[in-house]
Scaffold this motif. Structure first.
Motif, PDB file in Angstrom:
ATOM      1  N   PHE A   4      12.350   0.705  -2.958  1.00  0.00           N
ATOM      2  CA  PHE A   4      12.298  -0.007  -4.239  1.00  0.00           C
ATOM      3  C   PHE A   4      11.123  -0.978  -4.268  1.00  0.00           C
ATOM      4  O   PHE A   4      10.382  -1.068  -5.241  1.00  0.00           O
ATOM      5  CB  PHE A   4      13.624  -0.731  -4.485  1.00  0.00           C
ATOM      6  N   VAL A   5      10.912  -1.702  -3.173  1.00  0.00           N
ATOM      7  CA  VAL A   5       9.813  -2.664  -3.082  1.00  0.00           C
ATOM      8  C   VAL A   5       8.484  -1.925  -3.142  1.00  0.00           C
ATOM      9  O   VAL A   5       7.535  -2.363  -3.806  1.00  0.00           O
ATOM     10  CB  VAL A   5       9.941  -3.503  -1.783  1.00  0.00           C
ATOM     11  N   LYS A   6       8.378  -0.777  -2.471  1.00  0.00           N
ATOM     12  CA  LYS A   6       7.134   0.006  -2.502  1.00  0.00           C
ATOM     13  C   LYS A   6       6.827   0.488  -3.916  1.00  0.00           C
ATOM     14  O   LYS A   6       5.686   0.451  -4.367  1.00  0.00           O
ATOM     15  CB  LYS A   6       7.243   1.204  -1.558  1.00  0.00           C
ATOM     16  N   LYS A   7       7.877   0.952  -4.630  1.00  0.00           N
ATOM     17  CA  LYS A   7       7.680   1.418  -6.008  1.00  0.00           C
ATOM     18  C   LYS A   7       7.211   0.282  -6.910  1.00  0.00           C
ATOM     19  O   LYS A   7       6.347   0.459  -7.767  1.00  0.00           O
ATOM     20  CB  LYS A   7       8.976   2.016  -6.554  1.00  0.00           C
ATOM     21  N   LEU A   8       7.789  -0.912  -6.725  1.00  0.00           N
ATOM     22  CA  LEU A   8       7.368  -2.076  -7.518  1.00  0.00           C
ATOM     23  C   LEU A   8       5.897  -2.413  -7.253  1.00  0.00           C
ATOM     24  O   LEU A   8       5.139  -2.730  -8.182  1.00  0.00           O
ATOM     25  CB  LEU A   8       8.243  -3.283  -7.210  1.00  0.00           C
ATOM     26  N   LYS A   9       5.484  -2.365  -5.986  1.00  0.00           N
ATOM     27  CA  LYS A   9       4.091  -2.672  -5.645  1.00  0.00           C
ATOM     28  C   LYS A   9       3.145  -1.656  -6.260  1.00  0.00           C
ATOM     29  O   LYS A   9       2.083  -1.996  -6.774  1.00  0.00           O
ATOM     30  CB  LYS A   9       3.919  -2.732  -4.134  1.00  0.00           C
ATOM     31  N   THR A  10       3.519  -0.360  -6.232  1.00  0.00           N
ATOM     32  CA  THR A  10       2.658   0.667  -6.823  1.00  0.00           C
ATOM     33  C   THR A  10       2.598   0.514  -8.341  1.00  0.00           C
ATOM     34  O   THR A  10       1.534   0.676  -8.947  1.00  0.00           O
ATOM     35  CB  THR A  10       3.159   2.090  -6.463  1.00  0.00           C
ATOM     36  N   LEU A  11       3.725   0.195  -8.957  1.00  0.00           N
ATOM     37  CA  LEU A  11       3.729  -0.042 -10.401  1.00  0.00           C
ATOM     38  C   LEU A  11       2.823  -1.222 -10.767  1.00  0.00           C
ATOM     39  O   LEU A  11       2.085  -1.184 -11.748  1.00  0.00           O
ATOM     40  CB  LEU A  11       5.145  -0.310 -10.898  1.00  0.00           C
ATOM     41  N   LYS A  12       2.874  -2.261  -9.949  1.00  0.00           N
ATOM     42  CA  LYS A  12       2.065  -3.452 -10.198  1.00  0.00           C
ATOM     43  C   LYS A  12       0.580  -3.115 -10.114  1.00  0.00           C
ATOM     44  O   LYS A  12      -0.211  -3.518 -10.969  1.00  0.00           O
ATOM     45  CB  LYS A  12       2.422  -4.556  -9.200  1.00  0.00           C
ATOM     46  N   THR A  13       0.186  -2.372  -9.099  1.00  0.00           N
ATOM     47  CA  THR A  13      -1.229  -1.999  -8.951  1.00  0.00           C
ATOM     48  C   THR A  13      -1.678  -1.092 -10.097  1.00  0.00           C
ATOM     49  O   THR A  13      -2.805  -1.211 -10.573  1.00  0.00           O
ATOM     50  CB  THR A  13      -1.473  -1.316  -7.596  1.00  0.00           C
TER      51      THR A  13
END
Length: 114
Positions: A4-13
């Motif tokens: 979930f944290v990885k997906k949030l970081k990719t969405l942010k970028t």
């Protein structure tokens, strides 16, 4: 949780890549846009050097406390009355040179303070 944290970081970028960087907006810029005016390059109006709440005062009186009209009237009332050199009347309103009874008076007497 880690996925979930990885997906949030990719969405942010991705969002940061799609949305261009906006310049920071300052309060002055917002006001200029709202009122459709621009800030002048140089000042044309200066602040006053000194403010006074009562009438103009001279250099001699600058360091003294300025009295109100009421205080001035009370001060005149407290003064000791002296006799006029021409008519002998005890008053602070005229002297021998300003006596209304003197035909050779040089000046008019002061007006009465009520």
């Amino acid at each position: 949780m880690g996925d979930f944290v990885k997906k949030l970081k990719t969405l942010k970028t991705e969002v940061e890549a799609e949305v261009p960087n906006h310049p920071s907006i300052e309060m002055g810029d917002v006001i200029c846009e709202h009122f459709a005016i621009s800030k002048p390059e140089e000042k044309t109006v200066n602040n006053p050097t000194r403010a006074s709440n009562k009438e103009n005062i001279t250099e001699k009186e600058r360091n003294k406390r300025r009295k109100s009209e009421k205080e001035k009237a009370l001060g005149v009332k407290k003064k000791q009355k002296k006799p006029c050199g021409f008519c002998g009347e005890k008053t602070n309103l005229h002297t021998k040179t300003t006596c209304p009874k003197n035909p050779n008076a040089r000046r008019m007497p002061k007006p009465k303070v009520s």
